[in-house]
Design a protein around this motif. Structure first.
Motif, PDB file in Angstrom:
ATOM      1  N   ILE A 243       0.836  -1.205   0.000  1.00  0.00           N
ATOM      2  CA  ILE A 243       0.000   0.000   0.000  1.00  0.00           C
ATOM      3  C   ILE A 243       0.867   1.250   0.000  1.00  0.00           C
ATOM      4  O   ILE A 243       0.625   2.204  -0.750  1.00  0.00           O
ATOM      5  N   ALA A 244       1.916   1.252   0.835  1.00  0.00           N
ATOM      6  CA  ALA A 244       2.781   2.424   0.951  1.00  0.00           C
ATOM      7  C   ALA A 244       3.476   2.745  -0.373  1.00  0.00           C
ATOM      8  O   ALA A 244       3.567   3.910  -0.770  1.00  0.00           O
ATOM      9  N   LEU A 245       3.952   1.718  -1.062  1.00  0.00           N
ATOM     10  CA  LEU A 245       4.659   1.930  -2.330  1.00  0.00           C
ATOM     11  C   LEU A 245       3.734   2.551  -3.372  1.00  0.00           C
ATOM     12  O   LEU A 245       4.099   3.513  -4.073  1.00  0.00           O
ATOM     13  N   ARG A 246       2.508   2.014  -3.493  1.00  0.00           N
ATOM     14  CA  ARG A 246       1.569   2.561  -4.477  1.00  0.00           C
ATOM     15  C   ARG A 246       1.159   3.982  -4.120  1.00  0.00           C
ATOM     16  O   ARG A 246       1.142   4.878  -4.974  1.00  0.00           O
ATOM     17  N   ALA A 247       0.817   4.185  -2.838  1.00  0.00           N
ATOM     18  CA  ALA A 247       0.358   5.511  -2.406  1.00  0.00           C
ATOM     19  C   ALA A 247       1.446   6.562  -2.603  1.00  0.00           C
ATOM     20  O   ALA A 247       1.180   7.680  -3.079  1.00  0.00           O
ATOM     21  N   LEU A 248       2.678   6.234  -2.254  1.00  0.00           N
ATOM     22  CA  LEU A 248       3.773   7.192  -2.377  1.00  0.00           C
ATOM     23  C   LEU A 248       4.037   7.543  -3.836  1.00  0.00           C
ATOM     24  O   LEU A 248       4.347   8.694  -4.168  1.00  0.00           O
ATOM     25  N   THR A 249       3.875   6.571  -4.715  1.00  0.00           N
ATOM     26  CA  THR A 249       4.031   6.823  -6.154  1.00  0.00           C
ATOM     27  C   THR A 249       3.003   7.847  -6.635  1.00  0.00           C
ATOM     28  O   THR A 249       3.333   8.799  -7.355  1.00  0.00           O
ATOM     29  N   TYR A 250       1.744   7.668  -6.237  1.00  0.00           N
ATOM     30  CA  TYR A 250       0.680   8.587  -6.652  1.00  0.00           C
ATOM     31  C   TYR A 250       0.911   9.994  -6.075  1.00  0.00           C
ATOM     32  O   TYR A 250       0.723  10.997  -6.773  1.00  0.00           O
ATOM     33  N   ILE A 251       1.299  10.040  -4.788  1.00  0.00           N
ATOM     34  CA  ILE A 251       1.487  11.337  -4.122  1.00  0.00           C
ATOM     35  C   ILE A 251       2.620  12.119  -4.769  1.00  0.00           C
ATOM     36  O   ILE A 251       2.494  13.311  -5.068  1.00  0.00           O
ATOM     37  N   LYS A 252       3.741  11.453  -5.014  1.00  0.00           N
ATOM     38  CA  LYS A 252       4.888  12.138  -5.614  1.00  0.00           C
ATOM     39  C   LYS A 252       4.582  12.569  -7.041  1.00  0.00           C
ATOM     40  O   LYS A 252       5.159  13.546  -7.545  1.00  0.00           O
TER      41      LYS A 252
ATOM     42  N   GLY B 217       1.879  13.845  -7.848  1.00  0.00           N
ATOM     43  CA  GLY B 217       1.033  15.028  -7.708  1.00  0.00           C
ATOM     44  C   GLY B 217      -0.441  14.764  -7.505  1.00  0.00           C
ATOM     45  O   GLY B 217      -1.251  15.697  -7.508  1.00  0.00           O
ATOM     46  N   PHE B 218      -0.830  13.490  -7.296  1.00  0.00           N
ATOM     47  CA  PHE B 218      -2.243  13.170  -7.107  1.00  0.00           C
ATOM     48  C   PHE B 218      -2.592  13.047  -5.630  1.00  0.00           C
ATOM     49  O   PHE B 218      -1.846  12.423  -4.862  1.00  0.00           O
ATOM     50  N   PRO B 219      -3.735  13.617  -5.192  1.00  0.00           N
ATOM     51  CA  PRO B 219      -4.190  13.392  -3.820  1.00  0.00           C
ATOM     52  C   PRO B 219      -4.562  11.922  -3.630  1.00  0.00           C
ATOM     53  O   PRO B 219      -5.082  11.283  -4.555  1.00  0.00           O
ATOM     54  N   VAL B 220      -4.309  11.394  -2.450  1.00  0.00           N
ATOM     55  CA  VAL B 220      -4.621  10.000  -2.146  1.00  0.00           C
ATOM     56  C   VAL B 220      -5.566   9.958  -0.955  1.00  0.00           C
ATOM     57  O   VAL B 220      -5.404  10.704   0.021  1.00  0.00           O
TER      58      VAL B 220
ATOM     59  N   ILE C   6     -18.922  13.669  -5.107  1.00  0.00           N
ATOM     60  CA  ILE C   6     -18.383  12.908  -6.241  1.00  0.00           C
ATOM     61  C   ILE C   6     -17.297  13.706  -6.947  1.00  0.00           C
ATOM     62  O   ILE C   6     -16.273  13.159  -7.376  1.00  0.00           O
ATOM     63  N   ALA C   7     -17.490  15.036  -7.052  1.00  0.00           N
ATOM     64  CA  ALA C   7     -16.520  15.883  -7.742  1.00  0.00           C
ATOM     65  C   ALA C   7     -15.146  15.804  -7.079  1.00  0.00           C
ATOM     66  O   ALA C   7     -14.111  15.806  -7.763  1.00  0.00           O
ATOM     67  N   LEU C   8     -15.124  15.722  -5.744  1.00  0.00           N
ATOM     68  CA  LEU C   8     -13.852  15.642  -5.034  1.00  0.00           C
ATOM     69  C   LEU C   8     -13.267  14.234  -5.103  1.00  0.00           C
ATOM     70  O   LEU C   8     -12.062  14.059  -5.326  1.00  0.00           O
ATOM     71  N   ILE C   9     -14.106  13.221  -4.933  1.00  0.00           N
ATOM     72  CA  ILE C   9     -13.647  11.831  -5.002  1.00  0.00           C
ATOM     73  C   ILE C   9     -13.032  11.533  -6.366  1.00  0.00           C
ATOM     74  O   ILE C   9     -12.031  10.811  -6.482  1.00  0.00           O
ATOM     75  N   ASP C  10     -13.629  12.116  -7.422  1.00  0.00           N
ATOM     76  CA  ASP C  10     -13.129  11.893  -8.783  1.00  0.00           C
ATOM     77  C   ASP C  10     -11.736  12.469  -9.008  1.00  0.00           C
ATOM     78  O   ASP C  10     -11.057  12.111  -9.977  1.00  0.00           O
ATOM     79  N   ARG C  11     -11.316  13.353  -8.104  1.00  0.00           N
ATOM     80  CA  ARG C  11     -10.020  14.018  -8.282  1.00  0.00           C
ATOM     81  C   ARG C  11      -8.930  13.422  -7.391  1.00  0.00           C
ATOM     82  O   ARG C  11      -7.849  13.990  -7.283  1.00  0.00           O
ATOM     83  N   MET C  12      -9.235  12.324  -6.714  1.00  0.00           N
ATOM     84  CA  MET C  12      -8.237  11.681  -5.859  1.00  0.00           C
ATOM     85  C   MET C  12      -8.156  10.196  -6.187  1.00  0.00           C
ATOM     86  O   MET C  12      -9.042   9.633  -6.836  1.00  0.00           O
ATOM     87  N   ILE C  13      -7.090   9.559  -5.764  1.00  0.00           N
ATOM     88  CA  ILE C  13      -6.943   8.116  -5.945  1.00  0.00           C
ATOM     89  C   ILE C  13      -7.267   7.447  -4.624  1.00  0.00           C
ATOM     90  O   ILE C  13      -6.649   7.734  -3.593  1.00  0.00           O
ATOM     91  N   ASN C  14      -8.267   6.568  -4.656  1.00  0.00           N
ATOM     92  CA  ASN C  14      -8.747   5.925  -3.437  1.00  0.00           C
ATOM     93  C   ASN C  14      -8.062   4.575  -3.223  1.00  0.00           C
ATOM     94  O   ASN C  14      -8.008   3.737  -4.121  1.00  0.00           O
TER      95      ASN C  14
END
Length: 305
Positions: free
Chosen positions: A25-34, A36-39, A186-194
């Motif tokens: 989980i940490a590896l995937r999340a850190l990739t998305y965050i770096k 520039g995507f909110p997680v 929904i507008a905010l959820i659509d802009r982040m990676i869950n």
């Protein structure tokens, strides 16, 4: 509020337990965050969302701010507002019979945590963001999409902040059926990676329990297995998680040092902790939970012998 108030974080890398489940989980999340995507780390209580968020923020390597969502949070808390004013008065009494007064008022703008984070490139952890009202979280839409934060129109300066390129957002949230939780826009959820964080696997629970209590892994495993069996045996709603294992293990560790341990006392500890974590609606469920605990303790005692 100033930036220095946001920086001290006592959380260290040693507080994070490395297991395959958590590392994935940490590896995937850190990739998305770096990138520039909110997680958004989503899951029920006791699944380590906040700990994971703190660890990810630490790995980003920027200053960190922690914001807790709640129903009373306002746009002023997030962006800033006028929390007072400066008064200046001048009295010219050069001639004693003539007085000349000059008075001016100046409002004092105090920037909120979100404004400070956007301006200075801070990693903002928005913990339990769905506990805040949806209309308040609408402020985040322009941040994650247009990279600007709108300010109140009566500000003397320009009415927006351009978001610092190093600013990062990490959300945590409970499922929508939890009490006190609002439905996320929904507008905010659509802009982040869950990323869904479910109950830990056995290996992770043992590692966390051993780390938090100081018990050897073998003893931690015995407690974890008891708690996991209880959780699986109850077919009604309960909040039993690794937190229950940690509590039992920490109390057990204390009783060993205090020389007050015996099997009967350990059974009472288990009963008190687990019964504190279940949600039951009738006496039948209550009695069933107690009976399950009693059987599990008997079974554990047989294995120990």
């Amino acid at each position: 509020m100033n930036i220095e108030q946001l920086l001290p974080m006592e959380f260290g890398e040693q507080d994070f337990v490395n297991t395959p489940y958590l590392n994935d989980i940490a590896l995937r999340a850190l990739t998305y965050i770096k990138a520039g995507f909110p997680v958004n780390l989503s899951g029920p209580a006791g699944t380590g969302k906040t700990t994971m968020a703190l660890y990810l923020a630490l790995k980003v390597g920027r200053p960190v701010a922690l914001l807790h969502g709640n129903d009373g949070l306002s746009s002023t808390n997030l962006v800033g507002g006028n929390f007072g004013y400066k008064k200046r008065m001048k009295i010219d009494n050069y001639i004693h019979s003539v007085q000349d007064f000059e008075e001016s008022l100046q409002y004092q703008w105090v920037e909120g945590m979100l404004g400070i984070a956007c301006r200075n490139g801070i990693t903002l952890i928005y913990d339990e963001f769905t506990r805040s009202r949806p209309e308040i979280n609408n402020l985040l839409l322009s941040i994650v999409e247009e990279k600007v934060l709108s300010l109140p129109g009566w500000q003397k300066e320009k009415n927006y902040i351009k978001v610092h390129p190093e600013f990062r957002l990490i959300f945590t949230s409970n499922p929508e059926e939890y009490a006190g939780v609002h439905r996320a826009q929904i507008a905010l959820i659509d802009r982040m990676i869950n990323l869904e964080m479910d109950r830990f696997d056995r290996e992770t629970e043992i590692a966390i329990t051993a780390r938090k209590s100081g018990l050897p892994e073998e003893e931690a495993a015995s407690i974890v297995d008891l708690v996991r069996n209880f959780r699986e045996s109850c077919n009604f709603n309960n909040n039993v998680s690794v937190r229950s294992s940690i509590r039992i293990a920490q109390i057990f560790s204390f009783t060993l040092e205090d020389a007050s341990y015996d099997e009967e006392f350990f059974g009472k500890i288990v009963n008190d902790v687990l019964m504190s974590e279940i949600r039951y609606g009738d006496s039948k469920s209550y009695l069933k939970a107690r009976e399950i605990i009693k059987k599990l303790l008997v079974s554990k005692g047989s294995k120990d012998e």
